[in-house]
Scaffold this motif. Sequence first.
Motif, PDB file in Angstrom:
ATOM      1  N   ILE A 480      47.288  39.588 -12.372  1.00 41.22           N
ATOM      2  CA  ILE A 480      46.704  40.825 -12.911  1.00 41.22           C
ATOM      3  C   ILE A 480      45.657  40.457 -13.952  1.00 41.22           C
ATOM      4  O   ILE A 480      45.959  39.743 -14.912  1.00 41.22           O
ATOM      5  N   PRO A 481      44.412  40.915 -13.838  1.00 45.50           N
ATOM      6  CA  PRO A 481      43.392  40.601 -14.848  1.00 45.50           C
ATOM      7  C   PRO A 481      43.751  41.204 -16.208  1.00 45.50           C
ATOM      8  O   PRO A 481      44.339  42.290 -16.288  1.00 45.50           O
ATOM      9  N   GLU A 483      41.809  42.549 -18.333  1.00 45.32           N
ATOM     10  CA  GLU A 483      41.110  43.825 -18.510  1.00 45.32           C
ATOM     11  C   GLU A 483      41.860  44.971 -17.839  1.00 45.32           C
ATOM     12  O   GLU A 483      41.850  46.103 -18.335  1.00 45.32           O
ATOM     13  N   THR A 484      42.513  44.674 -16.727  1.00 45.52           N
ATOM     14  CA  THR A 484      43.315  45.697 -16.052  1.00 45.52           C
ATOM     15  C   THR A 484      44.505  46.096 -16.903  1.00 45.52           C
ATOM     16  O   THR A 484      44.827  47.286 -17.030  1.00 45.52           O
ATOM     17  N   GLU A 487      43.298  48.311 -19.810  1.00 45.68           N
ATOM     18  CA  GLU A 487      43.012  49.695 -19.415  1.00 45.68           C
ATOM     19  C   GLU A 487      44.293  50.443 -19.051  1.00 45.68           C
ATOM     20  O   GLU A 487      44.455  51.608 -19.405  1.00 45.68           O
ATOM     21  N   GLU A 488      45.215  49.773 -18.346  1.00 46.75           N
ATOM     22  CA  GLU A 488      46.490  50.407 -18.000  1.00 46.75           C
ATOM     23  C   GLU A 488      47.218  50.884 -19.246  1.00 46.75           C
ATOM     24  O   GLU A 488      47.656  52.041 -19.333  1.00 46.75           O
TER      25      GLU A 488
END
Length: 638
Positions: A480-481, A483-484, A487-488
Amino acid sequence: MSYTITVKTLHPAVIFAADELKKYFRMMMPRCGDPTVAYSGEEGFCLGVADDLTGRDTDDILRIETTSCGGSIEANTPRGVLLAVYQYLRELGCNWLFPGPDGEVIPTLTQLKPVSYSHTASYRYRGQCNEGSETQPLMMDAITFTPKTGMNTFMLEFDVPRSYYVKAYRHSYDTSYPAEPLSSETVLQWKRECEAEIARRGLLFHDMGHGWTAEPFGLDSSGQWTRSEDSDIPDTARQYLAQLSGVRTFYGGVALNTNICMSNPEAREIMAAYIADYAAVQTNVDFLHIWLADASNNHCECEKCAEKVMTDWYVMLMNDIDRHLTARGLPTRIVFISYVDTLWPPKTEEIKNPDRFTLLFAPITRLYSETYETPADRDAVTPYTCNHNRMPQGMAENLGYLQAWQEHWSGDCFCYEYHFWMAHYCDLGGLTLSRLLYDDIRGLRQNNLQGIVEDGSQRAFWPNGFLFYVYARTLYDREIPYETLLEEYFTAGYGEDWKIAAEYLQEVSDSADFGFVKGERSADPAKGRHYNPELLPSLQQLAKLADDFRPVVEEKLEAYRQSGKMNRCEYVHWDLLRWHTDWVKLCGELLCCACVGDAEGADAAFAKIPVAMRELVHLRPDIYDHELCCTAVNQWRR
């Protein structure tokens, strides 16, 4: 529509998983009626262990295939079924940002969407160990929260972890509350309650750690790091204690920090038999940790002990323990540790039954300016010299010692880490350490490390739970990045204006350099660990950042109050930022004084913090560890 949940594997963790699925169905669809839980048949949502999902019992292999009204939620273990249920709920829009109801994100649905999902967790060991100041309700919350994040492990340190509870109940940084008495008997009962909740969820239970060099010999270590008198040593026990400078007594007056005479076969036999007795009673323990004294350069200097490096004696002790466990038919798995003096690998001895053992790497002298992606420095590994060893500094040196160990050990190895002990308070905005932790986890694989158990507070969610979210979700899925994840979490926690909150926290992190706050960037150590006048302009920005952002927070809170559909989780996140702006200003004042060597000003600034923040620990006890935070901030004064 009525729903049916069928338990296919009769195991407490699977039955609990069914109850959890039923509960969240009712929360997501408040008008769906009462879902039925069945224990036979093939109807509805079928939960169970799948025979074709094969792997070690420490692996978590999940598979979900559902329609809007049923399907299969499966895994290779009962624990995995519970993890799969939470992952299924996550796919439906649920999320868990910190322990307790205020950290839950539960969508309102009219129907369930189909889900097709399969995943094998990236690392085997994913969990936390009790630390900081803890209360029993918070421990219950922490255990409840663990599988919801995708973690599979919980560790309880010490036979009777009294010191961690005492820190909470003595209220040392809050004089408005009197210290509360707490007995060892109560703490032991609480530990057993924790164990029952861990077992209910099928989590891997890791137990103990320090204490084995004391309790088998009649020495009381239940006070953990409190001092004892030499006269407290029974006459029969003194012969077994490590001899330093010709004397066998407590090291520094602390039983927990005192080693034994490892070359004495009778001492090892007493310790091994005591450990086997413990394992025979505590059959719920999955991994029993056998650590030595919690100190370094304090090993026995007698002539016999000098014949081997200390870790050779330690490995001999492991083999003695294995012999006792095997004779009793006990399957208990043993964790032995590479920590301080045992960072040096053995020279002549080896583990005889590797299937029983797992190595724990605990680089307590690492620097948090480096990560596990740092190349190991094998040239930094020095020869072992009894009680004259220099501990490795930084990650490169520590990884050099790990590689040296791995030449002797090819079995499982995982880490014991400290991001949530006090380091997280040194990142005022939380977005420097979170990225470093992400990179740490990504770098585990290149070092043949199978995960992490974090030594840290069970309420390390200040000013939010993002650091812990990064920890749990990246161990679960390292692809999982970052940045993801950002944001999540921030979308779930702060709503449509999440970028505003993220930008503020990033600016705070950037203004208070993490390495400086950790005490690693002094311009002149003789003047103090935090002496660095060049950083004054940046630190002065903290007050302005907080003052400028406070009206934004107040406006958001008022909008939530006026809303007819207030999102509780978002409101709590923004309210924590209200407290955070106060805290940032206070910390900034302290650091500004410390960086220019103004000791008197730093003392005065620190004195304000326990008073200003003590109300928060009573309003948000699940978020903020007042005792541990004040202990960390207290170190910034010089």
